[in-house]
Design a protein around this motif. Structure first.
Motif, PDB file in Angstrom:
ATOM      1  N   LEU A  18       0.858  -1.227  -0.272  1.00  0.00           N
ATOM      2  CA  LEU A  18      -0.020   0.069  -0.118  1.00  0.00           C
ATOM      3  C   LEU A  18       0.901   1.344  -0.122  1.00  0.00           C
ATOM      4  N   ARG A  19       1.736   1.218   0.656  1.00  0.00           N
ATOM      5  CA  ARG A  19       2.757   2.460   0.946  1.00  0.00           C
ATOM      6  C   ARG A  19       3.557   2.791  -0.417  1.00  0.00           C
ATOM      7  N   ASP A  20       3.860   1.539  -1.239  1.00  0.00           N
ATOM      8  CA  ASP A  20       4.399   1.477  -2.510  1.00  0.00           C
ATOM      9  C   ASP A  20       3.638   2.055  -3.524  1.00  0.00           C
ATOM     10  N   SER A  21       2.162   1.729  -3.456  1.00  0.00           N
ATOM     11  CA  SER A  21       1.130   2.147  -4.312  1.00  0.00           C
ATOM     12  C   SER A  21       0.633   3.517  -4.203  1.00  0.00           C
ATOM     13  N   TYR A  22       0.461   3.840  -2.902  1.00  0.00           N
ATOM     14  CA  TYR A  22      -0.083   5.237  -2.650  1.00  0.00           C
ATOM     15  C   TYR A  22       0.797   6.446  -2.659  1.00  0.00           C
ATOM     16  N   GLY A  23       2.331   5.958  -2.460  1.00  0.00           N
ATOM     17  CA  GLY A  23       3.211   6.975  -2.130  1.00  0.00           C
ATOM     18  C   GLY A  23       3.212   7.765  -0.832  1.00  0.00           C
ATOM     19  N   PRO A  24       4.063   8.469  -0.565  1.00  0.00           N
ATOM     20  CA  PRO A  24       4.291   9.328   0.780  1.00  0.00           C
ATOM     21  C   PRO A  24       2.826   9.919   1.050  1.00  0.00           C
ATOM     22  N   PRO A  71       1.526  16.862  -1.312  1.00  0.00           N
ATOM     23  CA  PRO A  71       0.585  17.927  -1.702  1.00  0.00           C
ATOM     24  C   PRO A  71      -0.730  17.527  -1.785  1.00  0.00           C
ATOM     25  N   ASP A  72      -0.976  16.346  -2.646  1.00  0.00           N
ATOM     26  CA  ASP A  72      -2.591  16.008  -2.729  1.00  0.00           C
ATOM     27  C   ASP A  72      -2.748  14.933  -1.646  1.00  0.00           C
ATOM     28  N   GLY A  73      -1.774  14.339  -0.927  1.00  0.00           N
ATOM     29  CA  GLY A  73      -2.061  13.127  -0.004  1.00  0.00           C
ATOM     30  C   GLY A  73      -2.921  12.155  -0.311  1.00  0.00           C
ATOM     31  N   TRP A  74      -3.401  11.334   0.608  1.00  0.00           N
ATOM     32  CA  TRP A  74      -4.237  10.217   0.452  1.00  0.00           C
ATOM     33  C   TRP A  74      -5.640  10.595   0.384  1.00  0.00           C
ATOM     34  N   SER A  75      -6.481   9.785  -0.443  1.00  0.00           N
ATOM     35  CA  SER A  75      -7.733  10.120  -0.402  1.00  0.00           C
ATOM     36  C   SER A  75      -8.219   9.351   1.124  1.00  0.00           C
ATOM     37  N   ALA A  76      -9.530   9.759   1.330  1.00  0.00           N
ATOM     38  CA  ALA A  76     -10.070   9.005   2.758  1.00  0.00           C
ATOM     39  C   ALA A  76     -10.027   7.834   2.622  1.00  0.00           C
ATOM     40  N   THR A  77     -10.317   6.997   1.496  1.00  0.00           N
ATOM     41  CA  THR A  77     -10.448   5.735   1.255  1.00  0.00           C
ATOM     42  C   THR A  77      -9.056   5.051   1.451  1.00  0.00           C
ATOM     43  N   GLN A  78      -7.941   5.734   0.924  1.00  0.00           N
ATOM     44  CA  GLN A  78      -6.714   5.237   0.936  1.00  0.00           C
ATOM     45  C   GLN A  78      -6.137   5.352   2.297  1.00  0.00           C
ATOM     46  N   THR A  79      -6.550   6.473   3.055  1.00  0.00           N
ATOM     47  CA  THR A  79      -6.047   6.399   4.474  1.00  0.00           C
ATOM     48  C   THR A  79      -6.607   5.365   5.215  1.00  0.00           C
ATOM     49  N   ASP A  80      -7.871   4.840   4.997  1.00  0.00           N
ATOM     50  CA  ASP A  80      -8.926   3.951   5.882  1.00  0.00           C
ATOM     51  C   ASP A  80      -8.194   2.765   5.501  1.00  0.00           C
ATOM     52  N   THR A  81      -7.961   2.476   4.041  1.00  0.00           N
ATOM     53  CA  THR A  81      -7.364   1.019   3.874  1.00  0.00           C
ATOM     54  C   THR A  81      -6.006   0.699   4.322  1.00  0.00           C
ATOM     55  N   TYR A  82      -5.145   1.854   4.438  1.00  0.00           N
ATOM     56  CA  TYR A  82      -3.961   1.809   5.017  1.00  0.00           C
ATOM     57  C   TYR A  82      -3.996   1.598   6.633  1.00  0.00           C
ATOM     58  N   GLU A  83      -4.660   2.256   7.355  1.00  0.00           N
ATOM     59  CA  GLU A  83      -4.732   2.075   8.651  1.00  0.00           C
ATOM     60  C   GLU A  83      -5.393   0.752   9.066  1.00  0.00           C
ATOM     61  N   THR A  84      -6.248   0.545   8.335  1.00  0.00           N
ATOM     62  CA  THR A  84      -6.814  -1.194   8.579  1.00  0.00           C
ATOM     63  C   THR A  84      -5.645  -2.042   8.343  1.00  0.00           C
ATOM     64  N   ALA A  85      -4.905  -1.999   7.380  1.00  0.00           N
ATOM     65  CA  ALA A  85      -3.795  -2.935   7.161  1.00  0.00           C
ATOM     66  C   ALA A  85      -2.830  -2.699   8.233  1.00  0.00           C
ATOM     67  N   TRP A  86      -2.682  -1.490   8.430  1.00  0.00           N
ATOM     68  CA  TRP A  86      -1.431  -1.257   9.482  1.00  0.00           C
ATOM     69  C   TRP A  86      -1.758  -1.970  10.896  1.00  0.00           C
ATOM     70  N   ARG A  87      -3.232  -1.718  11.277  1.00  0.00           N
ATOM     71  CA  ARG A  87      -3.721  -2.444  12.490  1.00  0.00           C
ATOM     72  C   ARG A  87      -3.680  -3.993  12.709  1.00  0.00           C
ATOM     73  N   ALA A  88      -3.941  -4.375  11.326  1.00  0.00           N
ATOM     74  CA  ALA A  88      -3.916  -5.926  11.350  1.00  0.00           C
ATOM     75  C   ALA A  88      -2.617  -6.296  11.514  1.00  0.00           C
ATOM     76  N   TRP A  89      -1.500  -5.813  10.768  1.00  0.00           N
ATOM     77  CA  TRP A  89      -0.181  -5.983  11.133  1.00  0.00           C
ATOM     78  C   TRP A  89       0.093  -5.933  12.497  1.00  0.00           C
ATOM     79  N   ARG A  90      -0.030  -4.689  13.133  1.00  0.00           N
ATOM     80  CA  ARG A  90       0.437  -4.422  14.409  1.00  0.00           C
ATOM     81  C   ARG A  90      -0.020  -5.569  15.354  1.00  0.00           C
TER      82      ARG A  90
END
Length: 93
Positions: free
Chosen positions: A25-31, A35-54
């Motif tokens: 996800l990090r590689d796909s979404y970029g940092p 300036p444009d950041g991640w969309s709300a969906t990207q942020t939610d997807t990343y945070e869900t994946a990160w919590r699962a890993w943690r």
């Protein structure tokens, strides 16, 4: 809860797969600080994946600690063995 060595290896594999997903996800979404950041969906997807890993990583750590204590082994040795076994499986005979 008592764990077998094979269960520890499977738990480590699951944690490694979850970590791989976070990296993908990090590689796909970029940092996220672009300036444009991640969309709300990207942020939610990343945070869900990160919590699962943690959560999976925490579960592995607790299980390794318990197993090492129950078996009278050094925790760091068990952890190293489990990581090696999960990442470099031996061919079945």
């Amino acid at each position: 809860m008592t764990h077998t060595y094979d269960e520890l290896v499977e738990k480590q594999r699951a944690a490694d797969q979850a970590h791989d997903r976070v990296e993908e996800l990090r590689d796909s979404y970029g940092p996220p600080t672009l300036p444009d950041g991640w969309s709300a969906t990207q942020t939610d997807t990343y945070e869900t994946a990160w919590r699962a890993w943690r959560d999976l990583a925490r579960e592995v750590q607790a299980a390794v600690t318990e197993y090492a204590k129950d078996e009278g082994l050094a925790r760091n040795d068990v952890e190293a063995d489990v990581k090696t076994a999960s990442r470099h499986p031996q061919p079945e005979e």
